[in-house]
Design a protein around this motif. Structure first.
Motif, PDB file in Angstrom:
ATOM      1  N   PRO A  34       5.171   4.782   9.545  1.00 54.44           N
ATOM      2  CA  PRO A  34       4.346   5.166   8.392  1.00 54.44           C
ATOM      3  C   PRO A  34       4.317   6.680   8.170  1.00 54.44           C
ATOM      4  O   PRO A  34       4.549   7.476   9.094  1.00 54.44           O
ATOM      5  N   TYR A  35       4.009   7.050   6.945  1.00 57.54           N
ATOM      6  CA  TYR A  35       3.686   8.436   6.600  1.00 57.54           C
ATOM      7  C   TYR A  35       2.167   8.541   6.465  1.00 57.54           C
ATOM      8  O   TYR A  35       1.565   7.913   5.589  1.00 57.54           O
ATOM      9  N   TRP A  36       1.546   9.350   7.310  1.00 57.20           N
ATOM     10  CA  TRP A  36       0.094   9.557   7.182  1.00 57.20           C
ATOM     11  C   TRP A  36      -0.210  10.511   6.037  1.00 57.20           C
ATOM     12  O   TRP A  36      -1.097  10.272   5.231  1.00 57.20           O
ATOM     13  N   LEU A  37       0.518  11.612   5.973  1.00 57.68           N
ATOM     14  CA  LEU A  37       0.179  12.707   5.065  1.00 57.68           C
ATOM     15  C   LEU A  37       0.873  12.522   3.718  1.00 57.68           C
ATOM     16  O   LEU A  37       2.094  12.571   3.620  1.00 57.68           O
ATOM     17  N   VAL A  38       0.093  12.311   2.673  1.00 61.33           N
ATOM     18  CA  VAL A  38       0.603  12.167   1.309  1.00 61.33           C
ATOM     19  C   VAL A  38      -0.031  13.263   0.451  1.00 61.33           C
ATOM     20  O   VAL A  38      -1.249  13.438   0.461  1.00 61.33           O
ATOM     21  N   ASP A  54       2.706   7.896  14.670  1.00 62.26           N
ATOM     22  CA  ASP A  54       3.085   7.033  15.783  1.00 62.26           C
ATOM     23  C   ASP A  54       1.988   6.993  16.842  1.00 62.26           C
ATOM     24  O   ASP A  54       2.236   6.638  17.995  1.00 62.26           O
ATOM     25  N   ALA A  55       0.773   7.373  16.449  1.00 56.31           N
ATOM     26  CA  ALA A  55      -0.361   7.306  17.369  1.00 56.31           C
ATOM     27  C   ALA A  55      -1.308   6.209  16.878  1.00 56.31           C
ATOM     28  O   ALA A  55      -1.058   5.034  17.077  1.00 56.31           O
ATOM     29  N   GLU A  56      -2.349   6.577  16.148  1.00 60.75           N
ATOM     30  CA  GLU A  56      -3.275   5.551  15.656  1.00 60.75           C
ATOM     31  C   GLU A  56      -2.686   4.713  14.524  1.00 60.75           C
ATOM     32  O   GLU A  56      -3.044   3.540  14.352  1.00 60.75           O
ATOM     33  N   LEU A  57      -1.786   5.310  13.719  1.00 61.95           N
ATOM     34  CA  LEU A  57      -1.409   4.665  12.463  1.00 61.95           C
ATOM     35  C   LEU A  57      -0.628   3.367  12.662  1.00 61.95           C
ATOM     36  O   LEU A  57      -0.840   2.405  11.922  1.00 61.95           O
ATOM     37  N   VAL A  58       0.261   3.323  13.647  1.00 68.78           N
ATOM     38  CA  VAL A  58       1.024   2.079  13.828  1.00 68.78           C
ATOM     39  C   VAL A  58       0.092   0.941  14.215  1.00 68.78           C
ATOM     40  O   VAL A  58       0.341  -0.222  13.879  1.00 68.78           O
ATOM     41  N   GLY A  59      -1.013   1.256  14.896  1.00 70.17           N
ATOM     42  CA  GLY A  59      -1.988   0.225  15.231  1.00 70.17           C
ATOM     43  C   GLY A  59      -2.800  -0.210  14.035  1.00 70.17           C
ATOM     44  O   GLY A  59      -2.929  -1.403  13.741  1.00 70.17           O
ATOM     45  N   SER A  60      -3.357   0.750  13.304  1.00 69.48           N
ATOM     46  CA  SER A  60      -4.218   0.399  12.173  1.00 69.48           C
ATOM     47  C   SER A  60      -3.421  -0.219  11.029  1.00 69.48           C
ATOM     48  O   SER A  60      -3.918  -1.116  10.340  1.00 69.48           O
ATOM     49  N   TRP A  61      -2.185   0.220  10.817  1.00 69.14           N
ATOM     50  CA  TRP A  61      -1.375  -0.373   9.748  1.00 69.14           C
ATOM     51  C   TRP A  61      -0.910  -1.784  10.128  1.00 69.14           C
ATOM     52  O   TRP A  61      -0.705  -2.614   9.239  1.00 69.14           O
ATOM     53  N   TYR A  62      -0.745  -2.055  11.416  1.00 67.72           N
ATOM     54  CA  TYR A  62      -0.463  -3.433  11.812  1.00 67.72           C
ATOM     55  C   TYR A  62      -1.645  -4.324  11.433  1.00 67.72           C
ATOM     56  O   TYR A  62      -1.467  -5.405  10.854  1.00 67.72           O
ATOM     57  N   GLU A  63      -2.851  -3.882  11.754  1.00 72.71           N
ATOM     58  CA  GLU A  63      -4.046  -4.646  11.361  1.00 72.71           C
ATOM     59  C   GLU A  63      -4.120  -4.812   9.850  1.00 72.71           C
ATOM     60  O   GLU A  63      -4.417  -5.892   9.338  1.00 72.71           O
ATOM     61  N   GLN A  82       6.570  -6.486  11.392  1.00 73.80           N
ATOM     62  CA  GLN A  82       7.280  -6.590  12.667  1.00 73.80           C
ATOM     63  C   GLN A  82       7.696  -5.211  13.175  1.00 73.80           C
ATOM     64  O   GLN A  82       7.720  -4.970  14.383  1.00 73.80           O
ATOM     65  N   SER A  83       8.014  -4.300  12.252  1.00 74.84           N
ATOM     66  CA  SER A  83       8.301  -2.917  12.667  1.00 74.84           C
ATOM     67  C   SER A  83       7.078  -2.288  13.313  1.00 74.84           C
ATOM     68  O   SER A  83       7.175  -1.633  14.362  1.00 74.84           O
ATOM     69  N   PHE A  84       5.898  -2.458  12.688  1.00 75.75           N
ATOM     70  CA  PHE A  84       4.668  -1.902  13.265  1.00 75.75           C
ATOM     71  C   PHE A  84       4.415  -2.517  14.647  1.00 75.75           C
ATOM     72  O   PHE A  84       3.977  -1.820  15.570  1.00 75.75           O
ATOM     73  N   CYS A 395      -7.271   5.814   6.181  1.00 73.70           N
ATOM     74  CA  CYS A 395      -8.066   4.969   5.286  1.00 73.70           C
ATOM     75  C   CYS A 395      -7.273   3.775   4.790  1.00 73.70           C
ATOM     76  O   CYS A 395      -7.823   2.691   4.572  1.00 73.70           O
ATOM     77  N   VAL A 396      -5.969   3.961   4.609  1.00 75.76           N
ATOM     78  CA  VAL A 396      -5.103   2.844   4.221  1.00 75.76           C
ATOM     79  C   VAL A 396      -5.087   1.782   5.323  1.00 75.76           C
ATOM     80  O   VAL A 396      -4.958   0.588   5.048  1.00 75.76           O
ATOM     81  N   GLY A 397      -5.246   2.202   6.557  1.00 75.57           N
ATOM     82  CA  GLY A 397      -5.314   1.256   7.667  1.00 75.57           C
ATOM     83  C   GLY A 397      -6.651   0.559   7.797  1.00 75.57           C
ATOM     84  O   GLY A 397      -6.730  -0.574   8.283  1.00 75.57           O
ATOM     85  N   MET A 398      -7.728   1.197   7.377  1.00 71.35           N
ATOM     86  CA  MET A 398      -9.071   0.650   7.560  1.00 71.35           C
ATOM     87  C   MET A 398      -9.545  -0.213   6.399  1.00 71.35           C
ATOM     88  O   MET A 398     -10.171  -1.257   6.592  1.00 71.35           O
TER      89      MET A 398
END
Length: 570
Positions: A34-38, A54-63, A82-84, A395-398
């Motif tokens: 993912p790209y966090w910064l837009v 590759d820290a919190e985002l891969v987890g939250s975006w999987y959810e 599946q990538s996440f 926020c996209v993850g939450m």
């Protein structure tokens, strides 16, 4: 042209939009990282990689992607999910902690306990999806045991008057960051401060882990963290007020409420409720929640969508604990500020598709890819494009997690009764539900089998509530906050109607006064209006309306809040 006058709350549309973001705002070169910064305000607009991807985002975006795919019942996004999954299940290190790959844009490789609060929920969800997933089970188990081994256990209170043994487990992490090469280096820290609360955001996931796997270490760790937070940390005062990061505190509140329910310890539930109520007192009636409490002047605060998710999740936990009054907050927050914080317009974005993606930066189709994202900092009446985190990966993850909670709880079936908790169009195995807010106060329920039907009633519905079954007048029985229709045959339509007017409510939000235009549970406009991406433009196919003093008259405000004044537009 639609016959509707006002925009309707349709969570599936929001889910579809954010699914598009989750599947496109990723980097195929790095297995859909993912790209966090837009940055939509730059010319041209761009998205850039940073360590958190590759820290919190891969987890939250999987959810997030799992949540919206389940809502939509779609195979779309399965490849990216599946990538996440693959990202989450790599880059693990000592003590069961998850670190990150070494990318060109990263620096010191470390793990933070705050980030584990995003990774553990992803592992929990993997195991909910597939209880036989041995790799996810191993990572979850090792992570919890590794963190338990890293805490300081406070066993004795040594005071000037003597030594006193602690009667309950009290666990504290020595630091908020753990270096991949070096472990705890107390000369380093994240700089965020508030280690007690930020290190505790895993609380909700720890309790969920216990429920999924009967993991006694998880519930022990949750209890020790909670006890430290509510005791020696002195983070909260006696009214559960605090100074600092609302997202962390709200997330912890939902964890405390869940911990209290699971362990049947009322103390934790009351603590979670107290934190929630304090955050609610500095938020708006429609879900604008400040990012920080008592950190900046309130009129400098912005609303991070993560905080709205926390309030919805915590409201749900409190409802499950018996506090049914929080149904109102869940309803108003979800159908108003939560979905208003989603980006639905990109005509202002400058896109340059001639620029090649390089050095962790992408320019391609930014106007299209950013649609469906959620802001990390809205004002009451607008999203400011120039603000850092006008769109935020966290926020996209939450937000999708909140959407899923609302979707799942909107219509339930229990002991032979269909219960409509929130007015949302939804079809389940047991019933088809439609509503017509904010155009008119109307809900219909058509059960698929003979059963009782119950529709939750709210103060904003007023007292003139009318019922019908298959077009014939029917007086429902009021049981608590439910209007109950008994023994409804399969295929017969239950209807609940009430009068609805446009009520204009003066409300102080973010330290400033606004006129909030309500129709039942929906905000349809706010004055003064905002700049950049203006929010609450919910009147369809109508020219802009600018109210004057002659357009309104004062009435009571019992349905909207005890300290506000309401007006009715004729």
């Amino acid at each position: 042209m639609s016959d509707r006058i006002y925009e309707k709350f349709e969570p599936l549309k929001n889910a579809k939009l954010v699914l598009g973001y989750l599947t496109s705002m990723v980097d195929a070169k790095y297995d859909n990282l993912p790209y966090w910064l837009v940055l939509p305000h730059k010319k041209p607009a761009e998205a850039a990689h940073c360590r958190v991807d590759d820290a919190e985002l891969v987890g939250s975006w999987y959810e997030a992607i799992d949540a919206v795919r389940k809502m939509l019942k779609t195979e779309e996004g399965a490849v990216v999910q599946q990538s996440f999954y693959r990202h989450v299940l790599k880059s693990w290190g000592e003590h069961g902690l998850r670190f990150h790959e070494q990318y060109p844009w990263t620096h010191t490789n470390h793990s933070s306990f705050h980030e584990m609060g995003y990774i553990l929920p992803a592992l929990n969800r993997m195991l909910e999806n597939n209880p036989e997933d041995k790799e996810a089970e191993k990572r979850a188990s090792d992570l919890i045991r590794g963190m338990r081994n890293l805490v300081i256990e406070r066993k004795v209170r040594t005071f000037w008057s003597g030594d006193y043994e602690e009667k309950e487990p009290i666990y504290q992490f020595p630091n908020d960051v753990y270096l991949k090469d070096g472990g705890f280096d107390l000369t380093r820290h994240t700089g965020r401060g508030e280690q007690a609360i930020r290190n505790a955001v895993m609380l909700h996931a720890l309790v969920r882990r216990y429920e999924i796997a009967n993991d006694e270490i998880a519930i022990d760790l949750a209890g020790g963290i909670a006890n430290y937070l509510l005791g020696p940390s002195h983070y909260f005062n006696y009214k559960m007020e605090f100074f600092g990061h609302v997202h962390s505190a709200g997330w912890v509140a939902s964890g405390l409420a869940r911990l209290g329910r699971v362990t049947r310890n009322e103390r934790y539930i009351k603590a979670g409720k107290g934190i929630y109520d304090y955050i609610r007192s500095i938020s708006s009636s429609f879900g604008w929640v400040p990012e920080y409490a008592q950190w900046h002047p309130l009129n400098e605060e912005h609303c991070e969508t993560c905080c709205i998710k926390d309030m919805i999740e915590c409201a749900n936990e409190l409802i499950l604990a018996g506090y049914e009054e929080y149904w109102n907050d869940m309803t108003l927050f979800a159908r108003n500020q939560l979905v208003e914080n989603q980006v639905k317009v990109s005509s202002y974005v400058v896109t340059d598709n001639t620029l090649p993606d390089s050095n962790g930066i992408t320019y391609r189709d930014m106007d299209k890819r950013m649609l469906g994202g959620f802001t990390g900092g809205s004002l009451v009446n607008s999203i400011s494009l120039s603000k850092f985190r006008s769109i935020a990966g966290c926020c996209v993850g939450m937000a999708p997690v909140a959407l899923e909670i609302v979707w799942n709880r909107s219509v339930e079936y229990n002991n032979g009764m269909v219960i409509v908790n929130m007015p949302i169009d939804r079809e389940t195995e047991q019933a088809a539900v439609t509503m017509d807010y904010p155009d008119r106060g109307y809900i219909s329920v058509t059960p698929a089998q003979e059963c009782d039907v119950a529709i939750r009633v709210y103060k904003w519905m007023g007292k003139d509530i009318r019922g019908k079954i298959n077009g014939m007048d029917y007086t429902p029985v009021i049981e608590g906050n439910l209007a109950v229709f008994r023994n409804v045959a399969a295929g017969r339509k239950v209807e609940l109607e009430h009068s609805i007017e446009t009520a204009v409510v003066k409300e102080t939000v973010r330290g400033e006064e606004y006129s909030v235009w309500w129709r039942g549970c929906d905000v349809i406009d706010i004055f003064p209006r905002g700049e950049h991406l203006r929010l609450y433009q919910r009147e369809l196919n109508k020219p802009e309306y600018h109210p004057s003093a002659e357009d309104v008259q004062y009435t009571g405000a019992a349905n909207y809040g005890p300290t506000q004044q309401a007006q009715n537009k004729k």
